[in-house]
Design a protein around this motif. Sequence first.
Motif, PDB file in Angstrom:
ATOM      1  N   GLN A   1      37.224  45.112  37.963  1.00  0.00           N
ATOM      2  CA  GLN A   1      36.922  43.801  37.387  1.00  0.00           C
ATOM      3  C   GLN A   1      38.176  43.074  36.914  1.00  0.00           C
ATOM      4  O   GLN A   1      38.275  41.842  37.020  1.00  0.00           O
TER       5      GLN A   1
ATOM      6  N   LYS B   1      39.876  41.632  40.008  1.00  0.00           N
ATOM      7  CA  LYS B   1      39.046  40.560  40.562  1.00  0.00           C
ATOM      8  C   LYS B   1      39.136  39.293  39.712  1.00  0.00           C
ATOM      9  O   LYS B   1      39.331  38.182  40.238  1.00  0.00           O
ATOM     10  N   ASN B   2      39.012  39.436  38.406  1.00  0.00           N
ATOM     11  CA  ASN B   2      39.034  38.267  37.533  1.00  0.00           C
ATOM     12  C   ASN B   2      40.390  37.573  37.535  1.00  0.00           C
ATOM     13  O   ASN B   2      40.473  36.343  37.450  1.00  0.00           O
TER      14      ASN B   2
END
Length: 531
Positions: free
Chosen positions: A463, A466-467
């Motif tokens: 995450q 990805k962020n």
Amino acid sequence: MKNRLIAVLWLFLFGMLCTDVVRADSEASAKKRPNILFCIADDASFPHMGAYGCSWVKTPGFDRVAREGLLFNNAYTPNAKCAPSRACILTGRNSWQLKEAGNHMAFFPPEFKTYVESLADNGYAVGKTAKGWAPGVAVDANGKRRDLAGPAFNQKKTRPPASGISPIDYAANFELFLKQSAVEKPWCFWYGGFEPHRGYEYGAGIKKAGKKITDIDRVPAYWPDNETIRTDMLDYAYEIEYFDQHLVRMLNLLEQRGELDNTLVVVTADNGMPFPRVKGQEYERSNHLPLAIMWKQGIPTGNRVIEDYVSFIDFAPTFLEAAGLTTEAAGMQPITGRSLSDIFQSEKSGMVNPERDHVLIGKERHDIGRPHDQGYPIRGIVKQGMLYLKNDEPGRWPAGNPETGYLNCDGSPTKSVILQLRRDGKQADFWEWAFGRRPAEELYAISEDPECMRNLAALPAHQGVKNSLKKQLQDELTAQKDPRVLGNGSIFEKYEYSDPRTRHFYERFMQGEKIKAGWVNETDFESQALD
């Protein structure tokens, strides 16, 4: 004695004068604006060139350019389809910055001047052979046709070695262009071979080039590994080799004419191979393309392998800078790309400029076949071995609707095999990978998974990455005024498809009209919707 001394002094002075003239002439020659030979194959993926270690494709021309110049390991088109990819090359702008030209089969906006048109206005002889910017319609504000990549030189013909290969003699037309160009002018020529675009003569790679299906070291995991698909891949290789044969002839011609050293030679392709899950999509093999650049007088240290991430929008500013032009002097719209001169002038291999650590990619409408000629909007970023994709309309079919033949995937033996497997209730995963619907977000570690088989987007451990990529993508697209992120993405859906023969294909076909889409097979159409 006195006369002899005067004669000796006169000869000495004359010799010095000649030396100065030669030196001045040499210096003038070194400062002469370079010629530009831009060579673009039609649908060839990285790493399918010999210089990348691909054993089943023989490309001595590309390999020579790489060996005597630069071989790029991370070159990407912003948009993996013919017309929008070529529009990015010609303007130095990303496809979402090009209005209608961000779509395939579009009306090219008059306000976007190309680097070729600019060079023509500034003393260059320009020309092209075969495919320039296409397909689409390009006219100026008065309706006059524009030659975005230069006037066509297609007169010379040859007997193609296989059906599906163009009869245009690319190298002979290049020679004709050189003969007709003024000696004192620098020139810019676009070699746009039609190969390895489909269709292919099935089995030509085996029958005519002596290839064997065992030559292929790996079939991508998203296709079945069988004789039909390996044969299809070898036919693709055969057509790349044909493109390269003309490149060899062009290089030899320039060498014979003494023009090779001051010619900036660029060899690449417009988008990935014309196979399911590649061309027309935004995966690693869709946008990641071969690139070699050679310029003996402008790249002091050759035989280097470059790891910097470069985009096709970097070509136009490179050519303008080499020609001594600014964007303003060239009369072009602001350019987003960056000249490659920093890499040219370096002596380093590997990563030359740490700032070149990513590229942006994306798409809007390619081929039709969805209701209302809708596209499949994607934006993405490739950075340091990771690929993040944002699919803005995940409810749509990414390769086009099944009942209208998956029109954003060219017809082929490989496509036919995958479609038939699903219909037979066998190995449906291949169909899902090529044609099935996708989630809103995708994340791949392409350094380990170049075939993009394992989507990491939903995994907790990824995450953070990805962020971070998502934010950088959003910030840069906002700065570039991308209508899709500014809330006006529907504008791309409203731009008219330029070919009236297949415009509104979905509605016309579903109402029973016998309408032809010549780039797919009749068996590609599903008998009913798959929703």
